[in-house]
Design an enzyme around this catalytic site. Structure first.
Site, mmCIF file in Angstrom:
data_model
loop_
_atom_site.group_PDB
_atom_site.id
_atom_site.type_symbol
_atom_site.label_atom_id
_atom_site.label_comp_id
_atom_site.label_asym_id
_atom_site.label_seq_id
_atom_site.Cartn_x
_atom_site.Cartn_y
_atom_site.Cartn_z
ATOM 1 N N LYS A 133 0.814 -1.223 0.000
ATOM 2 C CA LYS A 133 0.000 0.000 0.000
ATOM 3 C C LYS A 133 0.844 1.268 0.000
ATOM 4 O O LYS A 133 0.442 2.287 -0.569
ATOM 5 C CB LYS A 133 -0.964 0.001 1.179
ATOM 6 C CG LYS A 133 -1.703 -1.313 1.331
ATOM 7 C CD LYS A 133 -3.114 -1.336 1.056
ATOM 8 C CE LYS A 133 -3.631 -2.749 0.829
ATOM 9 N NZ LYS A 133 -2.695 -3.817 0.465
ATOM 10 N N GLY A 185 -8.424 -5.180 3.081
ATOM 11 C CA GLY A 185 -9.684 -5.736 3.540
ATOM 12 C C GLY A 185 -9.958 -5.515 5.015
ATOM 13 O O GLY A 185 -10.683 -6.281 5.621
ATOM 14 N N HIS A 214 -17.975 3.680 -0.893
ATOM 15 C CA HIS A 214 -16.901 2.913 -1.537
ATOM 16 C C HIS A 214 -17.168 2.896 -3.040
ATOM 17 O O HIS A 214 -18.140 2.301 -3.494
ATOM 18 C CB HIS A 214 -16.875 1.490 -0.963
ATOM 19 C CG HIS A 214 -15.886 0.577 -1.607
ATOM 20 N ND1 HIS A 214 -15.080 -0.277 -0.897
ATOM 21 C CD2 HIS A 214 -15.547 0.397 -2.895
ATOM 22 C CE1 HIS A 214 -14.296 -0.945 -1.728
ATOM 23 N NE2 HIS A 214 -14.571 -0.557 -2.952
ATOM 24 N N GLU A 264 -6.862 1.333 -2.128
ATOM 25 C CA GLU A 264 -5.909 0.304 -2.528
ATOM 26 C C GLU A 264 -6.247 -0.170 -3.928
ATOM 27 O O GLU A 264 -7.270 0.235 -4.499
ATOM 28 C CB GLU A 264 -5.919 -0.866 -1.539
ATOM 29 C CG GLU A 264 -7.271 -1.456 -1.252
ATOM 30 C CD GLU A 264 -7.280 -2.314 0.023
ATOM 31 O OE1 GLU A 264 -7.459 -3.524 -0.117
ATOM 32 O OE2 GLU A 264 -7.111 -1.779 1.136
ATOM 33 N N ASN A 298 -6.726 -3.653 -6.238
ATOM 34 C CA ASN A 298 -6.879 -5.111 -6.283
ATOM 35 C C ASN A 298 -6.329 -5.595 -7.616
ATOM 36 O O ASN A 298 -6.821 -5.200 -8.673
ATOM 37 C CB ASN A 298 -8.349 -5.520 -6.145
ATOM 38 C CG ASN A 298 -8.968 -5.018 -4.858
ATOM 39 O OD1 ASN A 298 -10.073 -4.492 -4.847
ATOM 40 N ND2 ASN A 298 -8.249 -5.142 -3.766
ATOM 41 N N ARG A 343 -6.479 -8.221 -9.469
ATOM 42 C CA ARG A 343 -7.133 -9.452 -9.927
ATOM 43 C C ARG A 343 -8.476 -9.100 -10.555
ATOM 44 O O ARG A 343 -8.919 -7.960 -10.481
ATOM 45 C CB ARG A 343 -7.391 -10.357 -8.723
ATOM 46 C CG ARG A 343 -8.305 -9.679 -7.705
ATOM 47 C CD ARG A 343 -8.833 -10.570 -6.620
ATOM 48 N NE ARG A 343 -9.924 -9.953 -5.905
ATOM 49 C CZ ARG A 343 -9.809 -9.057 -4.927
ATOM 50 N NH1 ARG A 343 -8.604 -8.634 -4.543
ATOM 51 N NH2 ARG A 343 -10.878 -8.539 -4.353
ATOM 52 N N ARG A 400 -25.126 -10.395 -4.562
ATOM 53 C CA ARG A 400 -24.435 -11.650 -4.285
ATOM 54 C C ARG A 400 -25.376 -12.587 -3.544
ATOM 55 O O ARG A 400 -25.900 -12.231 -2.473
ATOM 56 C CB ARG A 400 -23.190 -11.406 -3.424
ATOM 57 C CG ARG A 400 -22.151 -10.570 -4.131
ATOM 58 C CD ARG A 400 -20.844 -10.615 -3.358
ATOM 59 N NE ARG A 400 -19.891 -9.664 -3.909
ATOM 60 C CZ ARG A 400 -18.613 -9.626 -3.567
ATOM 61 N NH1 ARG A 400 -18.148 -10.492 -2.661
ATOM 62 N NH2 ARG A 400 -17.794 -8.740 -4.113
#
Ligand code: MV4
Length: 447
Positions: free
Chosen positions: A116, A164, A208, A288, A290, A292, A338
């Site tokens: 980070k 996380g 977010h 941050e 990610n 992926r 989800r």
């Protein structure tokens, strides 16, 4: 292009990668654990290799066995999906040493953005907005106290190797800052073997908002606009949507372009997500990156028409991105729910076991990503997501109504799922008016 790739993952993302490979006429090898023997997605793979027992540490995290499986089956590349080994720079390096292409960034790019402190430094250079705070690692407690005096309390101390939510401490005054720095350093050493911590301004009541980006090995990078992932519980996202609502197009485009600039600067290839917090003045601060493909990538696919997984395979093979930024247009509004095998009425207790009823919704703008079918037994070893319901509409209002309709068509039993919770959230005025923050779901659940 590759002729055969290995998929080092399971469940819905393994199935999603199989589909992308087939669209590129690439054969697939799926590794699986004993707990996943006979699982539905394995039937769609060209080859399968059992790599160990149910626990991830004995199978999906076993670098040696995954590499052996790739060598035995002549797979030229490995797609890690998300979770497991996806952000493990050592794994990416072992792949390179074994002349197997890692479908994702180079180990160097992964390490630069995964740390980070170095990520934040790179972001500053790229013009990506970051929180005010220390330039690098806190070496002396006095530096942290001086910086907190300049930027004002509250501040947050974070582990450079964290993410996380792990290794974070909030401080509201100098006394609590002293303990926060020491505690964060100790926790960082214990959890990550790296005690580096940094300090930044702490933002409350934020949203977010993240930007989906794609890079290739020729220095090209594009963004696929943003997503709002504010609806979370204990750092587990529940709902994602795109584009993030209530943001002026000019601000949105500036932030999205700054995210693309960051991965260009990192010489990043593959799919990545640049995470931000946004305050009520539409000010953005990077959290941050990610490195992926993420669970919620279909939201970005539905609003742009870009096949993110297919592009990630193409760029790993050395091809240029097949999209130019000016050809990527916003085509509507998408929402993802989800569907987890968890009981929202019982502290989200996981619900492994047999699925007897599995009835899926359909119609215009409805997409289901799931590896599950009636007769499938959810193993107890892995995370509880059994599917994702994604809808797209011409605007947010149409998408919300489509999601409500799709949720009411979907029937899963006898296990409990998050469907009833999603129905409640989709009808809640805070969601409908996008007047939410990162704590709203938890606050709602408390009452
Ligand atoms: C923050 C923050 C407030 N201010 N950083 C949590 C997980 C990790 N990705 C970073 N996190 C946060 N960093 C500053 N400077 C608040 C959080 C945070 C959070 C962020 C996104 C989504 C949910 C969250 C829940 C609690 C705290």
């Amino acid at each position: 292009m590759f002729s055969r790739i290995l998929i080092a993952n399971r469940g819905e993302i393994a199935l999603r990668i199989i589909r992308a490979a087939r669209a590129l006429e690439i054969e697939t090898v799926c590794v699986y654990s004993e707990a996943d023997r006979g699982a539905p997605w394995l039937q769609l793979a060209d080859k399968t290799v059992c790599i160990g027992k149910g626990p991830s540490a004995d199978s999906y995290l076993r670098i040696d066995r995954i590499i052996s499986a790739a060598e035995m089956t002549d797979a030229e590349a490995i797609h890690p999906g998300y979770g497991f080994l996806a952000e493990n720079a050592h794994f990416a390096e072992v792949c390179r040493d074994c002349h197997i292409e890692f479908i994702g960034p180079s180990p160097e790019a992964m390490a630069k953005l995964g740390d980070k402190i170095s990520c934040k430094r790179l972001a500053r250079e790229a013009g990506t907005p970051v929180f005010p705070g220390t330039d690098g690692e806190i070496e002396e407690l006095e530096e942290a106290i001086e910086m907190a005096d300049i930027i004002g309390y509250p501040v947050i101390v974070k582990a450079s190797a964290g993410g996380g939510g792990k290794g974070m401490r909030v401080a509201h005054n100098v006394a609590s800052l002293r303990t926060a720095v020491t505690a964060a350093q100790q926790e960082a050493v214990a959890s990550f073997g790296n005690g580096a911590v940094y300090l930044e301004k702490f933002l409350e009541n934020a949203r977010h908002v993240e930007v989906q980006v794609l890079g290739d090995k020729h220095g090209n990078a594009v963004h696929l606009y943003n997503r709002d992932c504010t609806s979370q519980r204990r750092h587990q996202k529940l709902i994602e949507e795109g584009p993030a609502p209530g943001i002026d197009p000019s601000i949105r485009d500036t932030v999205c372009e700054s995210a693309a600039a960051l991965i260009r600067k990192a010489e990043y290839s593959g799919a990545a997500t640049v995470e931000f917090l946004m305050n009520d003045k539409q000010e953005f601060f990077m959290l941050e990156v990610n490195t992926r493909v993420q669970v919620e990538h279909p939201v970005s696919e539905m609003i742009t028409g870009v096949d993110i997984v297919k592009e990630s395979i193409r760029v790993a093979a050395g091809e240029e991105l097949s999209w130019k930024q000016q050809d990527i247009r916003l085509l509507g509004h998408a929402i993802e729910c989800r569907i987890n095998a968890e009981d929202p009425d019982n502290n989200f207790m996981p619900q492994p076991g047999l699925i007897e009823t599995w009835q899926l919704p359909g119609g215009p703008g409805v997409r289901v990503e799931s590896h599950v079918r009636a007769g499938y037994r959810i193993p107890p070893n892995y995370d509880s997501m059994i599917g994702k319901l994604i809808v797209v509409g011409r605007d947010r209002e149409e998408a919300i109504v489509r999601m409500r309709c799709a949720l009411s068509e979907m029937k899963v039993g006898p296990i409990a799922t998050t469907i009833p919770l999603h129905q409640r959230l989709m009808n809640h005025h805070a969601f409908v008016s996008a007047a939410f923050d990162i704590h709203w779901v938890e606050r709602l659940l408390e009452n």
